[in-house]
Design a protein around this motif. Structure first.
Motif, PDB file in Angstrom:
ATOM      1  N   UNK A 122      72.382  16.548  56.320  1.00 36.36           N
ATOM      2  CA  UNK A 122      73.357  17.153  57.219  1.00 36.36           C
ATOM      3  C   UNK A 122      73.964  18.354  56.520  1.00 36.36           C
ATOM      4  N   UNK A 123      73.944  19.509  57.172  1.00 36.63           N
ATOM      5  CA  UNK A 123      74.567  20.705  56.612  1.00 36.63           C
ATOM      6  C   UNK A 123      76.057  20.468  56.429  1.00 36.63           C
ATOM      7  N   UNK A 124      76.586  20.972  55.310  1.00 36.84           N
ATOM      8  CA  UNK A 124      78.010  20.837  55.038  1.00 36.84           C
ATOM      9  C   UNK A 124      78.606  22.204  54.750  1.00 36.84           C
ATOM     10  N   UNK A 125      79.895  22.299  54.954  1.00 37.26           N
ATOM     11  CA  UNK A 125      80.625  23.524  54.669  1.00 37.26           C
ATOM     12  C   UNK A 125      81.100  23.470  53.220  1.00 37.26           C
ATOM     13  N   UNK A 126      80.426  24.238  52.376  1.00 33.75           N
ATOM     14  CA  UNK A 126      80.736  24.241  50.948  1.00 33.75           C
ATOM     15  C   UNK A 126      80.127  25.488  50.331  1.00 33.75           C
ATOM     16  N   UNK A 127      80.778  26.013  49.315  1.00 30.49           N
ATOM     17  CA  UNK A 127      80.215  27.176  48.625  1.00 30.49           C
ATOM     18  C   UNK A 127      79.114  26.773  47.652  1.00 30.49           C
ATOM     19  N   UNK A 128      79.027  25.495  47.287  1.00 35.25           N
ATOM     20  CA  UNK A 128      78.052  25.014  46.316  1.00 35.25           C
ATOM     21  C   UNK A 128      76.995  24.101  46.948  1.00 35.25           C
ATOM     22  N   UNK A 129      77.414  23.188  47.819  1.00 33.85           N
ATOM     23  CA  UNK A 129      76.505  22.245  48.457  1.00 33.85           C
ATOM     24  C   UNK A 129      76.045  22.799  49.794  1.00 33.85           C
ATOM     25  N   UNK A 130      74.759  22.656  50.068  1.00 34.59           N
ATOM     26  CA  UNK A 130      74.205  23.131  51.337  1.00 34.59           C
ATOM     27  C   UNK A 130      74.094  22.004  52.361  1.00 34.59           C
ATOM     28  N   UNK A 131      73.587  20.828  51.889  1.00 31.49           N
ATOM     29  CA  UNK A 131      73.378  19.702  52.802  1.00 31.49           C
ATOM     30  C   UNK A 131      73.412  18.394  52.017  1.00 31.49           C
ATOM     31  N   UNK A 132      73.744  17.315  52.739  1.00 27.70           N
ATOM     32  CA  UNK A 132      73.879  15.991  52.121  1.00 27.70           C
ATOM     33  C   UNK A 132      73.166  14.968  52.998  1.00 27.70           C
ATOM     34  N   UNK A 133      72.439  14.071  52.337  1.00 23.79           N
ATOM     35  CA  UNK A 133      71.807  12.950  53.026  1.00 23.79           C
ATOM     36  C   UNK A 133      72.135  11.666  52.297  1.00 23.79           C
ATOM     37  N   UNK A 134      72.066  10.542  53.008  1.00 21.79           N
ATOM     38  CA  UNK A 134      72.393   9.260  52.383  1.00 21.79           C
ATOM     39  C   UNK A 134      71.588   8.161  53.034  1.00 21.79           C
ATOM     40  N   UNK A 135      71.033   7.282  52.208  1.00 18.31           N
ATOM     41  CA  UNK A 135      70.338   6.084  52.679  1.00 18.31           C
ATOM     42  C   UNK A 135      71.138   4.872  52.218  1.00 18.31           C
ATOM     43  N   UNK A 136      71.879   4.229  53.126  1.00 18.09           N
ATOM     44  CA  UNK A 136      72.720   3.104  52.716  1.00 18.09           C
ATOM     45  C   UNK A 136      71.925   1.900  52.213  1.00 18.09           C
ATOM     46  N   UNK A 137      70.699   1.713  52.688  1.00 22.54           N
ATOM     47  CA  UNK A 137      69.901   0.560  52.254  1.00 22.54           C
ATOM     48  C   UNK A 137      69.585   0.633  50.759  1.00 22.54           C
ATOM     49  N   UNK A 138      69.259   1.830  50.278  1.00 20.08           N
ATOM     50  CA  UNK A 138      68.944   1.989  48.850  1.00 20.08           C
ATOM     51  C   UNK A 138      70.100   2.593  48.057  1.00 20.08           C
ATOM     52  N   UNK A 139      71.166   2.962  48.759  1.00 18.27           N
ATOM     53  CA  UNK A 139      72.327   3.633  48.150  1.00 18.27           C
ATOM     54  C   UNK A 139      71.895   4.896  47.399  1.00 18.27           C
ATOM     55  N   UNK A 140      71.018   5.662  48.054  1.00 16.53           N
ATOM     56  CA  UNK A 140      70.536   6.918  47.493  1.00 16.53           C
ATOM     57  C   UNK A 140      71.201   8.083  48.210  1.00 16.53           C
ATOM     58  N   UNK A 141      71.801   8.954  47.429  1.00 22.25           N
ATOM     59  CA  UNK A 141      72.455  10.155  47.933  1.00 22.25           C
ATOM     60  C   UNK A 141      71.580  11.339  47.574  1.00 22.25           C
ATOM     61  N   UNK A 142      71.296  12.178  48.542  1.00 23.42           N
ATOM     62  CA  UNK A 142      70.506  13.369  48.278  1.00 23.42           C
ATOM     63  C   UNK A 142      71.369  14.594  48.583  1.00 23.42           C
ATOM     64  N   UNK A 143      71.356  15.543  47.670  1.00 28.84           N
ATOM     65  CA  UNK A 143      72.150  16.752  47.842  1.00 28.84           C
ATOM     66  C   UNK A 143      71.267  17.971  47.642  1.00 28.84           C
ATOM     67  N   UNK A 144      71.330  18.884  48.600  1.00 27.53           N
ATOM     68  CA  UNK A 144      70.678  20.183  48.486  1.00 27.53           C
ATOM     69  C   UNK A 144      71.769  21.199  48.155  1.00 27.53           C
ATOM     70  N   UNK A 145      71.528  21.967  47.115  1.00 27.04           N
ATOM     71  CA  UNK A 145      72.497  22.958  46.667  1.00 27.04           C
ATOM     72  C   UNK A 145      72.132  24.340  47.200  1.00 27.04           C
TER      73      UNK A 145
END
Length: 71
Positions: A4-27
């Protein structure tokens, strides 16, 4: 994982899988990382933070979560 695109000067997008508790971040600089064993509350707080970059630095980057660079 959908990001999901986010409003940030450093982060571009964030994803999350609650089953594996994996956070993915695109900068904005083009890097993409996965962080492992991130509790759902941390993901929720990141998405709600007024400064996602500051929250990421304080609560994820400096919290010693295991991670790997995807590209």
């Amino acid at each position: 994982m959908d990001l999901i695109s986010v409003s940030s000067s450093n982060l571009k997008a964030v994803g999350y899988d609650p089953a594996s508790q994996t956070l993915q971040i695109a900068f904005r600089n083009g890097g993409r990382y996965e962080y492992y064993n991130v509790p759902p509350a941390i993901h929720a707080a990141l998405m709600a933070a007024s400064s996602k970059g500051s929250y990421f630095d304080a609560r994820i980057k400096n919290a010693s979560y295991r991670y790997r660079k995807l590209r």
